[in-house]
Design a protein around this motif. Structure first.
Motif, PDB file in Angstrom:
ATOM      1  N   SER A  98       4.200 -14.982  46.832  1.00 47.89           N
ATOM      2  CA  SER A  98       5.031 -15.211  45.605  1.00 47.89           C
ATOM      3  C   SER A  98       6.766 -15.042  45.792  1.00 47.89           C
ATOM      4  CB  SER A  98       4.011 -14.913  44.633  1.00 47.89           C
ATOM      5  OG  SER A  98       4.049 -13.807  44.612  1.00 47.89           O
ATOM      6  N   THR A  99       7.078 -15.072  44.312  1.00 49.87           N
ATOM      7  CA  THR A  99       8.194 -14.461  44.316  1.00 49.87           C
ATOM      8  C   THR A  99       7.654 -12.315  44.129  1.00 49.87           C
ATOM      9  OG1 THR A  99       7.928 -14.132  41.427  1.00 49.87           O
ATOM     10  CG2 THR A  99       9.497 -16.134  43.095  1.00 49.87           C
ATOM     11  N   ASP A 100       6.433 -12.427  43.515  1.00 50.70           N
ATOM     12  CA  ASP A 100       6.134 -10.992  43.169  1.00 50.70           C
ATOM     13  C   ASP A 100       6.093 -10.123  44.862  1.00 50.70           C
ATOM     14  OD1 ASP A 100       6.371 -10.929  40.232  1.00 50.70           O
ATOM     15  OD2 ASP A 100       3.821 -11.732  40.871  1.00 50.70           O
ATOM     16  N   ASP A 101       5.419 -11.118  45.709  1.00 49.99           N
ATOM     17  CA  ASP A 101       5.813 -10.575  46.836  1.00 49.99           C
ATOM     18  C   ASP A 101       7.095  -9.910  47.508  1.00 49.99           C
ATOM     19  OD1 ASP A 101       2.589 -10.595  47.264  1.00 49.99           O
ATOM     20  OD2 ASP A 101       2.666 -12.537  47.799  1.00 49.99           O
ATOM     21  N   LEU A 102       7.519 -11.150  47.614  1.00 48.86           N
ATOM     22  CA  LEU A 102       8.760 -11.409  48.219  1.00 48.86           C
ATOM     23  C   LEU A 102       9.974  -9.642  47.570  1.00 48.86           C
ATOM     24  CD1 LEU A 102       9.693 -15.058  48.005  1.00 48.86           C
ATOM     25  CD2 LEU A 102       9.536 -13.439  50.133  1.00 48.86           C
ATOM     26  N   LEU A 103       9.563  -9.983  45.720  1.00 47.08           N
ATOM     27  CA  LEU A 103      10.348  -8.416  45.233  1.00 47.08           C
ATOM     28  C   LEU A 103       9.206  -7.066  46.300  1.00 47.08           C
ATOM     29  CD1 LEU A 103      11.686  -7.674  42.983  1.00 47.08           C
ATOM     30  CD2 LEU A 103      10.136  -7.367  41.475  1.00 47.08           C
ATOM     31  N   PRO A 157      13.001 -13.856  38.642  1.00 45.33           N
ATOM     32  CA  PRO A 157      14.105 -15.251  39.329  1.00 45.33           C
ATOM     33  C   PRO A 157      13.253 -16.393  39.275  1.00 45.33           C
ATOM     34  CG  PRO A 157      12.627 -13.882  40.562  1.00 45.33           C
ATOM     35  CD  PRO A 157      12.174 -13.137  39.351  1.00 45.33           C
ATOM     36  N   ALA A 158      14.013 -17.156  39.171  1.00 41.76           N
ATOM     37  CA  ALA A 158      13.621 -18.532  38.969  1.00 41.76           C
ATOM     38  C   ALA A 158      12.960 -19.257  40.028  1.00 41.76           C
ATOM     39  CB  ALA A 158      14.575 -19.528  38.526  1.00 41.76           C
ATOM     40  N   SER A 159      12.968 -18.407  41.721  1.00 41.70           N
ATOM     41  CA  SER A 159      11.994 -18.890  41.994  1.00 41.70           C
ATOM     42  C   SER A 159      12.411 -18.002  43.558  1.00 41.70           C
ATOM     43  CB  SER A 159      12.978 -20.839  42.888  1.00 41.70           C
ATOM     44  OG  SER A 159      14.671 -20.388  43.397  1.00 41.70           O
ATOM     45  N   ALA A 160      11.613 -18.219  44.722  1.00 47.08           N
ATOM     46  CA  ALA A 160      10.867 -17.395  45.702  1.00 47.08           C
ATOM     47  C   ALA A 160      13.257 -17.178  46.301  1.00 47.08           C
ATOM     48  CB  ALA A 160      10.790 -17.765  46.566  1.00 47.08           C
ATOM     49  N   GLY A 161      13.449 -18.639  46.466  1.00 42.58           N
ATOM     50  CA  GLY A 161      14.116 -18.725  46.923  1.00 42.58           C
ATOM     51  C   GLY A 161      15.514 -17.891  46.263  1.00 42.58           C
ATOM     52  N   VAL A 209      17.446 -17.316  54.544  1.00 43.45           N
ATOM     53  CA  VAL A 209      16.206 -17.486  54.168  1.00 43.45           C
ATOM     54  C   VAL A 209      15.711 -17.782  53.118  1.00 43.45           C
ATOM     55  CG1 VAL A 209      14.064 -15.751  53.904  1.00 43.45           C
ATOM     56  CG2 VAL A 209      15.533 -15.296  55.431  1.00 43.45           C
ATOM     57  N   GLY A 210      16.565 -17.188  52.047  1.00 44.57           N
ATOM     58  CA  GLY A 210      16.325 -17.692  50.555  1.00 44.57           C
ATOM     59  C   GLY A 210      16.781 -19.374  50.577  1.00 44.57           C
ATOM     60  N   THR A 211      17.962 -19.549  51.022  1.00 41.59           N
ATOM     61  CA  THR A 211      18.194 -21.231  51.378  1.00 41.59           C
ATOM     62  C   THR A 211      16.789 -22.227  51.568  1.00 41.59           C
ATOM     63  OG1 THR A 211      20.225 -20.393  51.977  1.00 41.59           O
ATOM     64  CG2 THR A 211      19.615 -23.151  52.240  1.00 41.59           C
ATOM     65  N   ALA A 212      16.551 -21.096  52.605  1.00 41.51           N
ATOM     66  CA  ALA A 212      15.425 -22.440  53.405  1.00 41.51           C
ATOM     67  C   ALA A 212      13.512 -21.642  52.272  1.00 41.51           C
ATOM     68  CB  ALA A 212      15.169 -21.671  55.002  1.00 41.51           C
ATOM     69  N   LEU A 213      13.759 -20.717  51.800  1.00 46.01           N
ATOM     70  CA  LEU A 213      12.617 -20.697  50.853  1.00 46.01           C
ATOM     71  C   LEU A 213      11.884 -21.846  50.089  1.00 46.01           C
ATOM     72  CD1 LEU A 213      11.893 -16.720  50.793  1.00 46.01           C
ATOM     73  CD2 LEU A 213      10.386 -18.568  51.805  1.00 46.01           C
ATOM     74  N   GLY A 214      13.213 -21.975  49.249  1.00 42.86           N
ATOM     75  CA  GLY A 214      13.769 -23.630  48.192  1.00 42.86           C
ATOM     76  C   GLY A 214      13.523 -22.664  46.945  1.00 42.86           C
ATOM     77  N   GLU A 215      13.448 -24.149  46.599  1.00 37.86           N
ATOM     78  CA  GLU A 215      13.164 -23.046  44.959  1.00 37.86           C
ATOM     79  C   GLU A 215      12.247 -23.717  43.722  1.00 37.86           C
ATOM     80  OE1 GLU A 215      15.802 -22.407  43.428  1.00 37.86           O
ATOM     81  OE2 GLU A 215      17.088 -23.441  45.408  1.00 37.86           O
ATOM     82  N   GLU A 216      10.685 -22.932  44.701  1.00 37.80           N
ATOM     83  CA  GLU A 216       9.553 -23.205  44.231  1.00 37.80           C
ATOM     84  C   GLU A 216       9.039 -21.243  43.890  1.00 37.80           C
ATOM     85  OE1 GLU A 216       7.103 -25.376  43.959  1.00 37.80           O
ATOM     86  OE2 GLU A 216       9.270 -27.134  44.432  1.00 37.80           O
ATOM     87  N   ALA A 217       8.129 -21.384  43.490  1.00 35.57           N
ATOM     88  CA  ALA A 217       7.944 -19.632  42.821  1.00 35.57           C
ATOM     89  C   ALA A 217       7.027 -19.261  43.686  1.00 35.57           C
ATOM     90  CB  ALA A 217       7.299 -19.958  41.403  1.00 35.57           C
ATOM     91  N   SER A 218       6.668 -19.999  44.455  1.00 38.24           N
ATOM     92  CA  SER A 218       5.762 -19.314  45.976  1.00 38.24           C
ATOM     93  C   SER A 218       5.446 -20.185  47.011  1.00 38.24           C
ATOM     94  CB  SER A 218       3.860 -19.321  45.094  1.00 38.24           C
ATOM     95  OG  SER A 218       3.582 -20.532  45.547  1.00 38.24           O
ATOM     96  N   VAL A 219       5.542 -19.367  48.165  1.00 31.40           N
ATOM     97  CA  VAL A 219       5.888 -20.087  49.069  1.00 31.40           C
ATOM     98  C   VAL A 219       4.731 -19.939  50.105  1.00 31.40           C
ATOM     99  CG1 VAL A 219       7.770 -20.794  51.214  1.00 31.40           C
ATOM    100  CG2 VAL A 219       8.088 -20.084  49.238  1.00 31.40           C
ATOM    101  N   ALA A 220       4.438 -21.163  51.255  1.00 28.80           N
ATOM    102  CA  ALA A 220       3.575 -20.980  52.572  1.00 28.80           C
ATOM    103  C   ALA A 220       3.972 -20.123  53.321  1.00 28.80           C
ATOM    104  CB  ALA A 220       2.365 -22.338  52.789  1.00 28.80           C
ATOM    105  N   PRO A 221       2.404 -19.378  53.929  1.00 27.92           N
ATOM    106  CA  PRO A 221       2.938 -19.125  55.259  1.00 27.92           C
ATOM    107  C   PRO A 221       3.829 -20.080  56.152  1.00 27.92           C
ATOM    108  CG  PRO A 221       0.925 -18.425  54.254  1.00 27.92           C
ATOM    109  CD  PRO A 221       1.291 -19.369  53.388  1.00 27.92           C
ATOM    110  N   ALA A 222       3.708 -20.853  56.382  1.00 29.91           N
ATOM    111  CA  ALA A 222       4.055 -21.437  57.538  1.00 29.91           C
ATOM    112  C   ALA A 222       6.080 -21.323  57.181  1.00 29.91           C
ATOM    113  CB  ALA A 222       3.755 -22.479  57.567  1.00 29.91           C
TER     114      ALA A 222
END
Lengths: 216, 333
Positions: A5-10, A59-63, A92-105
């Motif tokens: 999640s974005t919280d994890d990234l923060l 933040p709007a998204s993970a990316g 990394v941010g560009t690849a993470l994209g515009e979702e709020a959470s991202v799968a491990p892969a």
């Protein structure tokens, strides 16, 4: 399926900033031996600013969060580390994209994109005694663990172990990039400061990106 | 650490404020730490922008003015400026005729200027050409390193390319002159002491009373070789011989000889060294057409010197002699 999640990234950025602050003088001492004695101060200034830029701002998204970190590092670190760490987080941010959470892969793929950005910007290869020597094995270890079906937390732990081993392996290397390269053979016998801060980055990821908001 | 400062954290901004106070024909963009000419933009003139870590004064801010740089950005001590700063300097200097970036060959500087040039081209459509100086012969195996460092030639290049830009030459023409200066210049330095970075508070490396470090750069990074301290005549030979052998310079060549102080060596000693260097050069059949002696590209408080030789022709000489009005170099006006 677990998600980052974005919280994890923060939490990752917060812990990275804390580890850099705690290791500020150690990074500078390593840099004094083979560089120009500014790595600790520069990374401390940059990670402090990067955390301030994203902490508390929803933040709007993970990316978006990670890209903001990258832009702040580019603007505040200077030296070679600014463009290199900045490029890492921007990719990394560009690849993470515009979702709020991202799968491990997808996080692993984003870390790979970040590593490739660093390699392109710095024109460094494995064995040149740079941050690539910690980052590259870390990304590979993470990918291998996921491919073997191991849990995300284990993949991150494997990445941290690989980064630490890669960092330690820089000690006997003769530098071929950056200011340390001007020393030639005399750069051998010193641990690379860039690989050291990169290992902190991966260690921080291992403690935060597996969820649970650890490391705050 | 004994330094004439207020707070180590404020050294760079306070020095920039001092430059602005001392030199009414210069301005400082304090947010971006850019020293620039007060009369920008100058229509039709190619802009010259340089910059780098602080601690090398007068390089680069002291070379801003008529006949030299239009703008210079200052990074933290020994740390490249960030792309935002270089971008701000580039925008100030661009009158539409394009901008030349003068970049010393250090990994960080090259990457930060590259990112700034990409930003400038995408944001304003400015045409930016970078010339990278790499004149330090102490770095021998450049295939296996980040390449040779940019040192003394940077000063000469900024003066000569600045004169070419002042004459109204095109960006490509100014860049060609600049590259010619880099290609024909070589340098070698020696440190008698380390330097002390204000934010660090102690010397970057330790040198014994009877030792000197041969082949140093300008950031307190150790050099290639630690050797016993020697008289000036021997030091002159240790600096000049690798420089002469490298280009190579030949009998009858006209050269500009630049004996530079690294910050902590008095002019008295620099002239002792210059005398020895000049003797070796004339003894080798070189024609010393011009000279420059003084601390122009320094390494904080490091004691030591570097010798730069530039092979010159009539054109480079006339550009060297052209009027210049900056805080650190000033003649003909």
């Amino acid at each position: 399926m677990e998600q980052v999640s974005t919280d994890d990234l923060l939490a990752w950025i917060r812990l990275f900033a804390r580890l850099v602050a705690e290791n500020r003088d150690a990074l500078t001492e390593l840099d004094a031996a083979i560089g120009d004695a500014d790595h600790g101060a520069n990374m401390h200034r940059g990670t402090t600013a990067a955390l301030a830029a994203v902490d508390g701002a929803a933040p709007a998204s993970a990316g978006a969060l990670v890209k903001k970190v990258g832009m702040t590092l580019v603007s505040t670190v200077g030296g070679a580390s600014g463009p290199l760490y900045g490029t890492f987080f921007l990719r990394v941010g560009t690849a993470l994209g515009e979702e709020a959470s991202v799968a491990p892969a997808d996080v692993a793929a984003a870390l790979r994109a970040g590593l490739e950005g660093v390699v392109t910007r710095g024109r460094a290869e494995a064995g040149d005694k740079t941050m690539v020597d910690a980052l590259a094995p870390a990304v590979a270890a993470c990918e291998e663990a996921l491919a073997a079906g191991r849990p995300w937390a284990e993949a991150l732990a494997a990445a941290a172990d690989a980064a630490a081993a890669g960092r330690d392996a820089t000690t006997p290397m003769v530098a071929r990039k950056g200011r340390a390269s001007y020393l030639g053979e005399r750069s051998a016998g010193h641990q690379d400061p860039g690989a050291t801060s990169a290992a902190l980055l991966v260690a921080a990821a291992a403690q935060t990106l597996a969820g649970g908001g650890a490391g705050g | 650490m004994k330094k004439l400062i207020n707070d180590p954290a404020d050294v760079v901004p306070e020095a920039l404020a001092g430059i602005e106070a001392a030199h009414p024909d210069l301005r400082v963009d304090h947010a971006n730490r850019v020293v620039h000419r007060a009369d920008l933009p100058r229509p039709g003139k190619v802009g010259l922008v340089s910059g780098g870590g602080s601690g090398h004064e007068p390089l680069h801010g002291g070379f801003v003015g008529l006949g030299m740089l239009d703008a210079a950005c200052a990074g933290e001590v020994f740390t490249s400026p960030v792309p935002d700063q270089v971008l701000a300097a580039t925008k100030l200097a661009d009158s539409g005729a394009g901008v030349l970036h003068v970049v010393k060959n250090y990994t960080g500087d090259v990457m930060n200027f590259e990112m700034a040039a990409e930003l400038a081209e995408s944001e304003t459509g400015s045409r930016v050409v970078a010339v990278v100086t790499d004149d330090d012969v102490a770095v021998q195996d450049s295939t296996w390193t980040a390449g040779r460092r940019g040192v003394g030639v940077t000063v000469l290049l900024e003066k000569i390319a600045g004169a070419a830009a002042e004459q109204g030459r095109s960006l490509d023409e100014v860049a060609e002159v600049a590259r010619r200066v880099d290609a024909n210049g070589r340098s070698m330095g020696v440190a008698l002491t380390s330097c002390t970075v204000p934010a660090v508070g102690h010397p970057t490396f330790e040198l014994g009373e009877g030792e000197m470090e041969l082949g140093v750069g300008i950031h307190g990074e150790p050099g290639r070789e630690r050797v016993p301290l020697a008289p000036a005549r021997d030091i002159a030979a240790m600096l000049v011989e690798p420089v002469l052998a490298d280009l190579p310079f030949g009998r009858g060549d006209r050269v500009l000889c630049f004996v530079n102080g690294l910050g902590g060596t008095p002019l008295l000693e620099l002239y002792v060294l210059y005398n020895e260097v000049h003797r070796i050069l004339t003894g080798s059949g070189l024609d010393v057409a011009r000279s420059l002696v003084g601390p122009y590209i320094t390494s904080l408080d490091m004691a030591g010197s570097s010798v730069t030789l530039l092979r010159v022709d009539d054109e480079l000489l006339s550009l060297w002699d052209a009027p210049v009005r900056t805080p650190a170099l000033r003649w003909g006006v």
